[in-house]
Design an enzyme around this catalytic site. Structure first.
Site, short mmCIF file in Angstrom:
data_model
loop_
_atom_site.label_atom_id
_atom_site.label_comp_id
_atom_site.label_asym_id
_atom_site.label_seq_id
_atom_site.Cartn_x
_atom_site.Cartn_y
_atom_site.Cartn_z
N ASN A 10 0.87 -1.19 0.00
CA ASN A 10 0.00 0.00 0.00
C ASN A 10 0.90 1.23 0.00
O ASN A 10 1.52 1.55 1.01
CB ASN A 10 -0.89 -0.03 1.26
CG ASN A 10 -1.69 1.24 1.44
OD1 ASN A 10 -1.80 2.05 0.53
ND2 ASN A 10 -2.27 1.41 2.62
N GLU A 104 -7.03 4.41 7.83
CA GLU A 104 -6.84 5.83 7.53
C GLU A 104 -8.07 6.40 6.80
O GLU A 104 -8.43 7.55 7.00
CB GLU A 104 -5.55 6.02 6.71
CG GLU A 104 -4.33 5.80 7.58
CD GLU A 104 -3.09 5.31 6.86
OE1 GLU A 104 -3.02 5.41 5.62
OE2 GLU A 104 -2.18 4.80 7.54
C1 PEP Z 1 -0.82 -0.05 5.97
O1 PEP Z 1 -0.88 1.13 5.68
O2 PEP Z 1 -1.71 -0.80 5.57
C2 PEP Z 1 0.30 -0.51 6.79
C3 PEP Z 1 0.25 -1.71 7.28
O3 PEP Z 1 1.34 0.36 6.98
P1 PEP Z 1 2.77 0.02 7.69
O4 PEP Z 1 3.27 -1.26 7.08
O5 PEP Z 1 3.63 1.19 7.35
O6 PEP Z 1 2.51 -0.13 9.14
#
Ligand code: PEP
Length: 258
Positions: A10, A104
């Protein structure tokens, strides 16, 4: 039944078009010598404006090792919805998967369980695969309501979907307190929650469906954590944020899931 692992990156609100094309090419270069059949399903989710550039890079390579996802969609087909993208538009841009219900989106853009459900229906109706995110906040974990909250999110997200639709969907369990914080959820605990999600799906549908759906862990996944995570019975892969923005760390995570 063996479930094919999934590693999805992502990219959030990062990467201009040229940067997206470069990163896509670097990821494919890093996977060049890997046997396609042995690789997990590898997915990248650039921001809307970089989908074209990433898709072009994927098509130019033609190796078929990496697939495209969007980070969001709207559930209506067309009309006066300023700023939104329909599933058909995202399919047209080359997407095969769409992430929905990311914490988010829920936190900053008011995405509700009902919207997640409508989006899941629209995605499946267009022949794409939803990556449905769920997860508890630190307050919910400390209050002991993690399982209740997640079972509720999943039950609402899957409402009125057929078992065939659910079987091909992907769920990502992402404890909010682990996202972007560097604090990974203990793999045994992540596996326990994911097994609980699978059991919830079994209760809503049947064993065939619950044994088919892929359930990923997300939250500060790194090259150092992936092997232990993948060794767990119910973790089928990872949704990766920060570590997917560098080809080297993303490729290490992909290889760690093989
Ligand atoms: C995400 O945004 O889905 C995520 C898991 O971010 P991170 O790996 O940076 O914690």
């Amino acid at each position: 039944m063996a479930r094919r692992p999934v590693i999805a990156g992502n990219w959030k609100m990062h990467n201009l078009q040229q940067e997206a094309a470069n990163l896509t090419n670097e990821i494919m270069q890093a996977l060049k010598t890997e046997d396609k059949e042995k690789l997990p399903e590898v997915i990248i989710a650039p921001t809307f404006t970089s989908l074209y550039a990433a898709n072009k890079a994927l098509k130019d390579c033609g190796c078929g090792k990496v697939r495209l996802a969007a980070q969001n969609c709207f559930y209506e087909t067309k009309g006066a919805f300023t700023g939104e993208c329909s599933v058909e538009m995202l399919k047209d841009a080359g997407c095969e998967y769409i992430i929905i219900g990311h914490s988010e989106r829920r936190q900053y853009f008011g995405e509700t369980d009902e919207m997640v459900n409508k989006k899941a229906k629209a995605i499946l109706a267009n022949g794409l695969i939803p990556i449905i995110c769920c997860g508890e906040s630190l307050e919910q974990r400390e209050a002991g309501v993690t399982d209740y909250h997640i079972a509720s999110q999943i039950t609402k997200a899957l409402r009125d979907l057929s078992k065939e639709e659910v079987a091909k969907s992907i769920i990502a369990y992402e404890p909010i307190w682990a996202i972007g914080t560097g604090k990974t959820c203990d793999a045994t605990e992540a596996n326990r929650v994911i097994a609980m999600i699978r059991n919830t799906v079994k209760g809503l549908y049947d064993t065939t469906t619950s044994e088919s759906i892929r359930i990923l862990y997300g939250g500060s996944v790194k090259p150092e954590t992936i092997k232990e995570q993948m060794s767990k019975s119910d973790i089928d892969g990872a949704l990766v944020g920060g570590a997917s923005l560098k080809a080297d760390s993303f490729a290490q995570i992909i290889k760690g899931a093989m």
